[in-house]
Write an enzyme that holds these catalytic residues in place. Sequence first.
Site, PDB file in Angstrom:
ATOM      1  N   THR A 193       0.818  -1.174   0.199  1.00  0.00           N
ATOM      2  CA  THR A 193       0.177  -0.079   0.007  1.00  0.00           C
ATOM      3  C   THR A 193       0.942   1.263   0.034  1.00  0.00           C
ATOM      4  O   THR A 193       1.991   1.212   0.540  1.00  0.00           O
ATOM      5  CB  THR A 193      -0.921   0.153   1.157  1.00  0.00           C
ATOM      6  N   GLY A 194       0.425   2.334  -0.703  1.00  0.00           N
ATOM      7  CA  GLY A 194       1.311   3.572  -0.613  1.00  0.00           C
ATOM      8  C   GLY A 194       1.452   4.014  -2.348  1.00  0.00           C
ATOM      9  O   GLY A 194       1.225   3.339  -3.096  1.00  0.00           O
ATOM     10  N   GLU A 206      -0.624  -4.807   6.534  1.00  0.00           N
ATOM     11  CA  GLU A 206       0.707  -4.899   5.927  1.00  0.00           C
ATOM     12  C   GLU A 206       1.633  -5.858   6.640  1.00  0.00           C
ATOM     13  O   GLU A 206       2.396  -6.878   6.097  1.00  0.00           O
ATOM     14  CB  GLU A 206       1.466  -3.580   5.683  1.00  0.00           C
TER      15      GLU A 206
HETATM   16  O1  DER Z   1       2.022   3.556   4.852  1.00  0.00           O
HETATM   17  C1  DER Z   1       2.669   2.535   4.627  1.00  0.00           C
HETATM   18  O2  DER Z   1       2.843   1.550   5.239  1.00  0.00           O
HETATM   19  C2  DER Z   1       3.259   2.807   3.079  1.00  0.00           C
HETATM   20  O3  DER Z   1       3.813   1.499   2.661  1.00  0.00           O
HETATM   21  C3  DER Z   1       4.256   3.539   3.518  1.00  0.00           C
HETATM   22  O4  DER Z   1       5.260   3.219   4.457  1.00  0.00           O
HETATM   23  C4  DER Z   1       5.259   3.987   1.915  1.00  0.00           C
HETATM   24  O5  DER Z   1       4.431   4.794   1.318  1.00  0.00           O
HETATM   25  P1  DER Z   1       4.751   5.792   0.161  1.00  0.00           P
HETATM   26  O6  DER Z   1       5.322   4.699  -0.949  1.00  0.00           O
HETATM   27  O7  DER Z   1       3.553   6.278  -0.232  1.00  0.00           O
HETATM   28  O8  DER Z   1       6.007   6.554   0.538  1.00  0.00           O
END
Ligand code: DER
Length: 235
Positions: A28-29, A107
């Site tokens: 996620t992200g 996660e």
């Molecule tokens: O919230 C989360 O765990 C996301 O994976 C974060 O760790 C990374 O998000 P980004 O790729 O948008 O910087």
Amino acid sequence: LTQDDLKKIAAYKAVEYVESGMVLGLGTGSTAKHAVDRIAELLRQGKLKNIVGIPTSMKTHEQAVSLGIPLSDLDSHPVIDLAIDGADEVDPYLNLVKGRGGSLLREKMVESVCKKFVVIVDESKLVNYLGGSGLAMPVEIIRFCWKFTAVRLQKLFQESGCVAKLRTFGEKEEPFVTDNGNYIVDLYFEKSIGDLKVASDAILHIAGVVEHGMFLDMATTVIVAGELGLTVKNK
Ligand code: DER
């Protein structure tokens, strides 16, 4: 190259680790988003087959559904071949801070049962020690008496000049609620929190805490995209 270009380069490199027939943890992200897009593209092109995705958030679930990636869950797939996900901080030992997007619990559930956990970051995420960036160290807690729990967390790290803040959003500063119906308290440190395992155990020992954003000794590979190119760090 923009930061998003770097995220995409790291994500595409990570997808090279994906083989047909794998059960994949979908991160996620904003970085993991590119990996999910790329997996869907290779499925469409027939270059990847028989993939099952286990999403780490509702957001990723929706993205994967819209892209036609076959999905399942941990009840049906308690062991995962490979997970690809981003991180907020990576230390020299490949320990991570995750959760600034609010998805740390699912996660960690997925990424703690995968054979390989490939982390994808742009170089801005590299730190000398976790919690040293002055940015949030997320902790997922139950809603009941959240202030009580937040104060206990703050006191736990008072030596490190810790400030605990309930995560809110929007103009009315509503409490952020995770996919699991919990709250997040973000911890901010002025000084190093010392031994990470000790800190992790102390946080989890507080009744009312669900999980925290330190992913210790979990990543098997970290792919870093920088201005000068890609670096692959293996455990
Ligand atoms: O919230 C989360 O765990 C996301 O994976 C974060 O760790 C990374 O998000 P980004 O790729 O948008 O910087």
